[in-house]
Motif scaffolding. Structure first.
Motif, short mmCIF file in Angstrom:
data_model
loop_
_atom_site.label_atom_id
_atom_site.label_comp_id
_atom_site.label_asym_id
_atom_site.label_seq_id
_atom_site.Cartn_x
_atom_site.Cartn_y
_atom_site.Cartn_z
N UNK A 165 -14.97 1.90 -60.56
CA UNK A 165 -14.91 2.72 -59.35
C UNK A 165 -15.67 2.09 -58.19
N UNK A 166 -15.04 2.09 -57.02
CA UNK A 166 -15.71 1.77 -55.77
C UNK A 166 -15.87 3.10 -55.02
N UNK A 167 -17.05 3.72 -55.02
CA UNK A 167 -17.23 5.08 -54.51
C UNK A 167 -16.63 5.36 -53.13
N UNK A 168 -16.78 4.47 -52.13
CA UNK A 168 -16.22 4.79 -50.81
C UNK A 168 -14.70 5.05 -50.84
N UNK A 169 -13.99 4.44 -51.76
CA UNK A 169 -12.53 4.60 -51.82
C UNK A 169 -12.13 6.01 -52.25
N UNK A 170 -13.01 6.72 -52.96
CA UNK A 170 -12.61 7.98 -53.57
C UNK A 170 -12.22 9.05 -52.55
N UNK A 171 -12.75 8.98 -51.33
CA UNK A 171 -12.35 9.94 -50.31
C UNK A 171 -10.89 9.79 -49.93
N UNK A 172 -10.38 8.56 -49.97
CA UNK A 172 -8.97 8.32 -49.68
C UNK A 172 -8.10 8.62 -50.91
N UNK A 173 -8.60 8.28 -52.07
CA UNK A 173 -7.83 8.53 -53.30
C UNK A 173 -7.55 10.02 -53.47
N UNK A 174 -8.55 10.87 -53.23
CA UNK A 174 -8.38 12.30 -53.46
C UNK A 174 -7.48 12.98 -52.43
N UNK A 175 -7.05 12.24 -51.40
CA UNK A 175 -6.10 12.80 -50.44
C UNK A 175 -4.66 12.38 -50.72
N UNK A 176 -4.45 11.56 -51.75
CA UNK A 176 -3.09 11.14 -52.09
C UNK A 176 -2.30 12.30 -52.67
N UNK A 177 -0.98 12.23 -52.52
CA UNK A 177 -0.11 13.26 -53.10
C UNK A 177 -0.31 13.33 -54.61
N UNK A 178 -0.49 12.18 -55.24
CA UNK A 178 -0.71 12.11 -56.69
C UNK A 178 -1.86 13.00 -57.10
N UNK B 205 -8.92 -3.84 -55.71
CA UNK B 205 -7.92 -3.28 -54.82
C UNK B 205 -8.45 -2.02 -54.12
N UNK B 206 -9.28 -1.25 -54.81
CA UNK B 206 -9.90 -0.10 -54.16
C UNK B 206 -10.67 -0.55 -52.92
N UNK B 207 -11.38 -1.66 -53.04
CA UNK B 207 -12.16 -2.18 -51.91
C UNK B 207 -11.23 -2.57 -50.77
N UNK B 208 -10.14 -3.26 -51.10
CA UNK B 208 -9.21 -3.70 -50.06
C UNK B 208 -8.51 -2.51 -49.40
N UNK B 209 -8.12 -1.52 -50.19
CA UNK B 209 -7.48 -0.33 -49.63
C UNK B 209 -8.44 0.40 -48.69
N UNK B 210 -9.68 0.57 -49.15
CA UNK B 210 -10.68 1.25 -48.33
C UNK B 210 -10.87 0.52 -47.00
N UNK B 211 -11.03 -0.78 -47.03
CA UNK B 211 -11.26 -1.54 -45.80
C UNK B 211 -10.09 -1.41 -44.83
N UNK B 212 -8.88 -1.43 -45.38
CA UNK B 212 -7.68 -1.29 -44.54
C UNK B 212 -7.62 0.09 -43.89
N UNK B 213 -7.81 1.12 -44.70
CA UNK B 213 -7.72 2.48 -44.18
C UNK B 213 -8.88 2.81 -43.25
N UNK B 214 -10.03 2.22 -43.51
CA UNK B 214 -11.17 2.49 -42.65
C UNK B 214 -10.97 1.92 -41.25
N UNK B 215 -10.27 0.78 -41.15
CA UNK B 215 -9.94 0.23 -39.84
C UNK B 215 -9.07 1.22 -39.06
N UNK B 216 -8.10 1.83 -39.75
CA UNK B 216 -7.25 2.83 -39.11
C UNK B 216 -8.05 4.07 -38.74
N UNK B 217 -8.96 4.48 -39.62
CA UNK B 217 -9.81 5.64 -39.33
C UNK B 217 -10.64 5.40 -38.08
#
Length: 414
Positions: free
Chosen positions: A329-342, A376-388
């Motif tokens: 787990x990469x903790x910062x990613x979890x805020x984005x993970x818990x908003x997924x439809x899944x 990948x969690x780290x990469x997803x977080x960094x990408x989404x954080x730029x958009x945020x």
């Protein structure tokens, strides 16, 4: 003296002062006059929501002034109806409409200008039809410097009413028609820019959500875990009364968790924490959940705290999970993970209640879910954080436009 104070039986307006901010070339003083001397008044006819028909003729319903038509000028009409024309009231371009009833006096002071002919106007709408002046200009004045005066005209307690006789007595300030048109056109351009900015923010939010969904579906693994396996849960504030809030130590509010996916060190509320109190503190990387909502679909909204506060607490209607740093787990990613439809589909069944829904925390802690590999969690977080961050910048720009609009409405009218 004004027309209303010294010349009630005369149709001749009295010249007074002018606003502090004007366009070049306009020097004549504005006149103050009762609205009843420059307009005629009527009311719309009843059209209910279930009487709308997409194949009918354009209509505006009372409630749409608060939900659909948020700009001062109505140019594109959304609703339609097939009701007989002889039972309805049609607009004339330049008509001003304002509610005749509402829940609060402030809400009822909401004016819109209809820029189209032959639009059916629903019940509970006062119609102000000006003789020679600009409806758009009048709306900006009514929604700005006259708003409190209109609210004072409203009558009632649980439901307030605004009668046409009261509106007739309202004193307004009127310049030449050329100055009215210039002011109205300028403010309409600003309204359009604000609307464009709002759509830009909405599009960026949709893009971020789409990227989040796509990357999760593409990169997730079959390895399952649960919050019980990767973290330790804790509750929010306990033993607090209304008198404890408004000063003291910072805490994260319910709304802050509900509206964000990542929380940093801003927008905190305050609560008194006395010496010796045993209250749980929020740590960097904690995942925070809301515990209750009005609908099952809004249960368990979440955000991850990524600030650096040394002493920070959590609203009592929320709970937190200390996520343990691990190979999974990469903790910062979890805020984005818990908003997924899944994940949202997994959590909604654990909403309990009828009129108010509460999240069953033990069940949430035991839910099994899959995550992408940590890299990948780290990469997803960094990408989404730029958009945020980009969205935050655009929201700040939107707020500055709103403040500019408020300033202009206060300076361009009297």
């Amino acid at each position: 003296m004004t027309d209303t104070e010294n010349n009630k039986n005369s149709n001749s307006p009295v010249s007074t002062s002018a606003p502090s901010l004007r366009f070049p070339g306009f020097t004549e003083p504005w006149r103050r006059i009762r609205l009843g001397k420059i307009a005629t008044f009527s009311k719309g006819a009843g059209i209910s929501k279930d009487q709308r028909n997409e194949n009918g003729k354009p209509c505006i319903l009372y409630g749409e002034l608060y939900t659909t038509y948020t700009a001062t000028n109505i140019t594109n009409v959304i609703s339609r109806t097939n009701l007989p024309e002889d039972s309805l009231i049609k607009s004339v371009a330049n008509d001003v409409i304002i509610p005749s009833s509402g829940e609060t006096a402030e809400d009822i002071a909401t004016a819109r200008c209809v820029l189209k002919n032959d639009v059916f106007l629903g019940g509970d709408l006062n119609i102000i039809r000006l003789n020679n002046d600009s409806g758009s200009f009048l709306c900006y004045q009514l929604n700005g410097v006259r708003k409190r005066e209109i609210a004072k005209l409203a009558q009632g307690v649980s439901v307030v009413h605004l009668y046409k006789e009261s509106l007739k007595s309202l004193v307004v300030s009127i310049p030449s028609i050329d100055e009215q048109s210039k002011i109205a056109y300028f403010l309409q351009l600003l309204d359009e820019r604000i609307a464009t900015q709002r759509r830009l923010i909405e599009d960026l939010e949709k893009l971020k959500s789409s990227i989040n969904e796509t990357l999760y579906e593409t990169l997730t693994t079959d390895c399952k875990t649960s919050f019980n396996e990767i973290g330790i849960d804790y509750g929010g504030l306990t033993g607090k009364s209304a008198e404890d809030f408004g000063y003291g130590k910072p805490f994260i509010s319910y709304l802050n968790v509900y509206q964000n996916q990542v929380i940093t060190d801003y927008n905190f509320d305050n609560v008194e924490i006395r010496d010796g109190e045993n209250q749980n503190k929020v740590r960097t990387g904690d995942l925070l959940f809301t515990l209750s909502s009005e609908t099952p679909e809004e249960i368990g909204y979440s955000a991850v705290y990524m600030g650096n506060a040394k002493e920070l607490y959590l609203n009592s209607f929320c709970f937190g999970i200390h996520i343990q740093e691990s190979e999974m787990v990469y903790p910062p990613y979890m805020g984005y993970f818990t908003s997924t439809t899944y994940f949202r589909r997994k959590i909604i069944p654990y909403a309990q209640g009828s009129t108010r829904f509460n999240l069953h925390k033990p069940s949430l802690m035991n839910i099994k879910f899959s995550l992408p590999a940590k890299e990948y969690q780290i990469k997803i977080f960094n990408t989404l954080q730029l958009l945020t961050d980009k969205i935050s910048t655009e929201i700040e720009l939107h707020n500055r436009y709103i403040q500019q609009r408020i300033y202009l409405l206060s300076k361009m009218f009297i």
